[in-house]
Design a protein around this motif. Structure first.
Motif, mmCIF file in Angstrom:
data_model
loop_
_atom_site.group_PDB
_atom_site.id
_atom_site.type_symbol
_atom_site.label_atom_id
_atom_site.label_comp_id
_atom_site.label_asym_id
_atom_site.label_seq_id
_atom_site.Cartn_x
_atom_site.Cartn_y
_atom_site.Cartn_z
ATOM 1 N N ASP B 45 0.796 -1.201 0.004
ATOM 2 C CA ASP B 45 -0.005 -0.005 -0.058
ATOM 3 C C ASP B 45 0.701 1.380 0.193
ATOM 4 O O ASP B 45 0.194 2.279 0.042
ATOM 5 C CB ASP B 45 -1.049 -0.056 1.361
ATOM 6 C CG ASP B 45 -0.036 -0.367 2.652
ATOM 7 O OD1 ASP B 45 0.934 -0.520 2.466
ATOM 8 O OD2 ASP B 45 -1.079 -0.683 3.561
ATOM 9 N N SER B 46 2.100 1.223 -0.090
ATOM 10 C CA SER B 46 2.845 2.511 -0.024
ATOM 11 C C SER B 46 2.551 3.218 -1.148
ATOM 12 O O SER B 46 2.439 2.819 -2.509
ATOM 13 C CB SER B 46 4.413 2.197 -0.054
ATOM 14 O OG SER B 46 5.218 3.344 0.382
ATOM 15 N N ILE B 47 2.453 4.670 -1.158
ATOM 16 C CA ILE B 47 2.173 5.482 -1.947
ATOM 17 C C ILE B 47 3.326 6.058 -2.811
ATOM 18 O O ILE B 47 3.120 6.366 -4.021
ATOM 19 C CB ILE B 47 1.600 6.815 -1.304
ATOM 20 C CG1 ILE B 47 0.237 6.494 -0.338
ATOM 21 C CG2 ILE B 47 1.032 7.942 -2.451
ATOM 22 C CD1 ILE B 47 -0.289 7.646 0.460
ATOM 23 N N SER B 48 4.434 5.788 -2.387
ATOM 24 C CA SER B 48 5.662 6.343 -3.032
ATOM 25 C C SER B 48 6.843 5.591 -2.469
ATOM 26 O O SER B 48 6.445 4.403 -1.623
ATOM 27 C CB SER B 48 5.937 7.834 -2.855
ATOM 28 O OG SER B 48 6.974 8.110 -3.869
ATOM 29 N N VAL B 49 8.120 5.846 -2.955
ATOM 30 C CA VAL B 49 9.085 5.068 -2.512
ATOM 31 C C VAL B 49 10.402 6.012 -2.646
ATOM 32 O O VAL B 49 10.145 6.839 -3.291
ATOM 33 C CB VAL B 49 9.283 3.863 -3.342
ATOM 34 C CG1 VAL B 49 9.451 4.056 -4.648
ATOM 35 C CG2 VAL B 49 10.364 2.877 -2.986
ATOM 36 N N THR B 50 11.537 5.685 -1.560
ATOM 37 C CA THR B 50 12.509 6.743 -1.915
ATOM 38 C C THR B 50 13.480 6.378 -2.667
ATOM 39 O O THR B 50 13.603 5.265 -3.138
ATOM 40 C CB THR B 50 13.199 6.723 -0.383
ATOM 41 O OG1 THR B 50 13.697 5.431 -0.213
ATOM 42 C CG2 THR B 50 12.168 7.310 0.808
ATOM 43 N N SER B 51 14.241 7.442 -3.331
ATOM 44 C CA SER B 51 15.338 7.192 -4.291
ATOM 45 C C SER B 51 16.137 6.038 -3.683
ATOM 46 O O SER B 51 16.741 5.384 -4.516
ATOM 47 C CB SER B 51 15.763 8.312 -4.688
ATOM 48 O OG SER B 51 16.533 9.009 -3.673
ATOM 49 N N SER B 52 16.380 6.118 -2.442
ATOM 50 C CA SER B 52 17.657 5.107 -2.108
ATOM 51 C C SER B 52 17.117 3.794 -2.303
ATOM 52 O O SER B 52 17.797 2.732 -2.492
ATOM 53 C CB SER B 52 17.891 5.353 -0.672
ATOM 54 O OG SER B 52 16.807 5.649 0.306
ATOM 55 N N VAL B 53 15.723 3.400 -1.923
ATOM 56 C CA VAL B 53 15.328 2.152 -2.298
ATOM 57 C C VAL B 53 15.503 1.762 -3.927
ATOM 58 O O VAL B 53 15.632 0.542 -4.201
ATOM 59 C CB VAL B 53 14.039 2.125 -1.712
ATOM 60 C CG1 VAL B 53 13.289 0.798 -1.848
ATOM 61 C CG2 VAL B 53 13.567 2.260 -0.085
ATOM 62 N N ILE B 54 14.748 2.823 -4.460
ATOM 63 C CA ILE B 54 14.757 2.657 -5.824
ATOM 64 C C ILE B 54 16.371 2.206 -6.239
ATOM 65 O O ILE B 54 16.558 1.254 -7.268
ATOM 66 C CB ILE B 54 14.470 3.850 -6.672
ATOM 67 C CG1 ILE B 54 13.050 3.994 -6.536
ATOM 68 C CG2 ILE B 54 14.780 3.756 -8.303
ATOM 69 C CD1 ILE B 54 12.346 5.122 -7.108
ATOM 70 N N GLY B 55 17.464 2.869 -5.862
ATOM 71 C CA GLY B 55 18.884 2.747 -6.477
ATOM 72 C C GLY B 55 19.312 1.486 -5.942
ATOM 73 O O GLY B 55 19.975 0.759 -6.549
#
Lengths: 555, 95
Positions: B45-55
């Motif tokens: 259900d997370s609305i977004s995600v941090t760039s560190s997680v994407i990286g």
């Protein structure tokens, strides 16, 4: 053949074609020669399917149409067609035979034989099939050319638009201007065509000294676009030189650009232009407006101020121009725009948007608000839309919190908690709070790692790859005594509350023009944090140095 | 944010936002990747995600050669990953 223009064209086209006739019957071959020799360039004969296939294969680029019998020794016509279709899906094939077997005809259809002729051959039937085959070839060729042309144009348009974006120089891309108040500078450039008749530039002449140009090449299409782009390009060049030599002169700039563009303009051509110089030290706005819509401003008492054009449209016959000025000490918002937005028909009794723009401008806090109001009132965008929106934040906004944090990972978590607590007092909407916290984490992290610890993106990714990132951060922290300051304020505007968060580090900053690259190409690995931040806020704005960032959330 | 994991599936419940969320996700996945090369990540259900997680996800795929699949419950997050041209790289599908 019928003597029509189309038939004549087909006949001329046939004269360039080579025909392959596959038939083992000598009489039929003689008949084909007598019928076709005056119509086509060359006739090649083959006595069975195998030879027919070999002929096609060896010179397949040269054979344009095939006529084939069914019953032949070695390889029948259908088997030959099956082989040919494996290497050529489109060559027109006329199947001329005495066969009435439905199974064979169905198979021929499945092999996409184009025409069927029943033997004995009748001249007019076989000629009609030949003519139709030629028409098919013409149609295929035209389609191919159109596809190539369309691909070429699409490629050229992409290149043209990329160049256009290079010409539209914007020194305030995602920037704020810090003076006695903070001015947020936003842009909307939404052309209808790839090559737009609108162009603009926004230049930082010196601290608190900015210049804005908005050009609208009257009329549409390539000519208007060329003029607008040439003009903007030249203005940028002159400004570059003036900045280099610290010799910015508003009147000289206008004079020089007029002298430059006049010989290029066509006799009947006219240009609408805004030259705007904002001197925030002297609190004066200087303008030379050539047949542009009114420049809208809002003062501290929420009253609209309108600056009308003080010059006729610029043509090659114009020699003089007027510059006027306005005291902007009491002004908090500015809107510079081309006529595309105000002339757009609205869904409200088809009234033009000019009837609504002032009210929407007064009610909007950011460009995003104005943009949303505009698009909610129209059915379709009818012209290029270009606008520059400047909003000076009121220094007397309510202070919700100020804190200075040391540069370490523990403080990062403390800062997050501190920020979340502020939001708990602002709203109970968890989604809004989450989005603000997410932006805070991203931008605070940037201030921490890229700002104060001066770790660049390449080093960061290398350390991440080696699983040594956090260890390296902790090592760097020990040598760092810089602080990260966070200020949160609240601004009430109409019935909405805007939360303004500013994060300032003590690092060297960065060239904020790279943000333009990030937002043009989000595939790039670096800058995803900024992208995520923009997505979850009303806007983010850096100071010129790149060491302070401000973001907005609407409650 | 809460994490639950099986041998090849990591389920994330709640919003991903802080640097400690990133560290928790990283620790779990670092442990999982020692036993499997195919990992399914469910972000409920997370609305977004941090760039560190994407990286970090990017690094798992490109450097560690882990085959990631991702099932996303929130439409806004789906849109964000699509905007960043990551839907294909992360094998994203709707939960």
């Amino acid at each position: 053949m019928q003597d029509t223009t189309e038939s004549l064209e087909t006949y001329t086209y046939l004269q360039e074609l080579t025909l392959l006739c596959v038939d083992d019957n000598k009489t039929t071959q003689l008949l084909y020669r007598s019928i076709f020799q005056d119509f086509v360039k060359e006739i090649i004969f083959a006595h069975d399917g195998h030879l027919g296939y070999e002929s096609f294969k060896s010179i397949n680029q040269d054979i344009d149409i095939i006529i084939s019998d069914y019953s032949m020794p070695t390889m029948n016509g259908l088997d030959m067609i099956e082989q040919i279709r494996k290497i050529d899906k489109v060559v027109p094939i006329i199947f001329a035979s005495g066969i009435e077997d439905v199974g064979i005809i169905v198979k021929a259809l499945s092999l996409e034989v184009n025409y069927f002729i029943q033997k004995p051959i009748k001249n007019h039937e076989i000629l009609k099939a030949l003519e139709n085959s030629a028409k098919l070839l013409i149609a295929n060729e035209t389609l191919k050319k159109q596809k190539e042309k369309s691909l070429y144009h699409s490629y050229q348009e992409d290149k043209g638009f990329a160049k256009e974006l290079n010409i539209l120089r914007n020194d305030f891309y995602y920037q704020m201007i810090e003076g006695d108040s903070i001015a947020l500078v936003d842009f909307l450039y939404q052309p209808l065509d790839v090559l737009s008749g609108d162009a603009y530039c926004a230049r930082c002449i010196a601290p608190l000294n900015s210049f804005y140009l908005m050009v609208d090449g009257m009329g549409k299409g390539l000519s208007a676009s060329l003029t607008a782009m040439i003009m903007t390009s030249f203005v940028n060049h002159i400004i570059d030189k003036m900045i280099e030599t610290s010799s910015f002169d508003f009147a000289v700039l206008i004079h020089e650009t007029m002298e430059y563009i006049k010989p290029i303009l066509l006799d009947e051509e006219a240009l609408a232009i805004d030259y705007i110089h904002i001197d925030d030290k002297e609190k004066m706005l200087y303008y030379a407006k050539f047949a542009m819509p009114v420049l809208l401003m809002e003062d501290q008492e929420s009253t609209i101020v309108r600056l009308k054009s003080n010059n006729a449209p610029l043509s090659k016959w114009q020699d003089t121009f007027n510059i006027d000025s306005y005291d902007i000490s009491n002004i908090k918002k500015f809107l510079i725009y081309s006529d595309g937005i105000v002339e757009n028909t609205t869904i409200n009794n088809e009234r033009p948007y000019s009837d609504f723009i002032e009210e929407d401008f007064l009610n909007s806090f950011t460009r995003e608000d104005l943009k949303n109001s505009f698009f909610s009132k129209i059915k379709t965008q009818e012209d290029d839309i270009s606008l520059i929106y400047i909003h000076k934040l009121i220094p007397s906004s309510t202070n919700l919190g100020y804190e200075s944090f040391p540069t370490n990972l523990n403080s990062l978590n403390q800062a997050n908690e501190w920020y979340e607590n502020i939001w708990k007092g602002v709203t109970s909407d968890e989604t809004l709070s989450y989005k603000a916290s997410l932006v805070f984490t991203e931008l605070y992290m940037n201030a921490y790692e890229h700002g104060n610890l001066a770790i660049d993106s390449t080093l960061k990714h290398n350390l991440m790859d080696e699983d040594a990132y956090f260890e390296s951060l902790q090592e760097e922290e020990r040598l760092c005594d810089k602080k990260i300051a966070v200020k949160v304020t609240q601004v009430n505007h109409n019935s909405f509350v805007y939360i303004v968060t500013q994060i300032t580090d003590e690092g060297l900053g960065f060239d904020t023009q790279i943000l333009s690259e990030i937002f043009r190409n989000s595939i790039a690995f670096n800058g995803r944090g900024v992208f995520v931040s923009r997505k979850n806020s009303l806007g983010i704005y850096y100071n010129t140095k790149g060491s302070s960032v401000l973001f907005l959330n609407k409650v | 944010m809460e994490l639950t994991a099986t041998s090849d599936t990591l389920t994330i419940t709640g919003n991903i936002k802080s640097i400690s969320d990133f560290q928790d996700i990283k620790n779990r996945l670092d442990s999982m990747k020692t036993t499997t090369k195919n990992i399914l990540i469910i972000i409920k259900d997370s609305i977004s995600v941090t760039s560190s997680v994407i990286g970090y996800f990017n690094k798992l795929i490109l450097k560690d050669k882990i085959t990631l699949r991702m099932k996303i419950g929130n439409a806004e997050l789906m849109e964000l990953l699509d905007d960043l041209h990551l839907s294909k790289t992360f094998n994203v599908s709707k939960l």
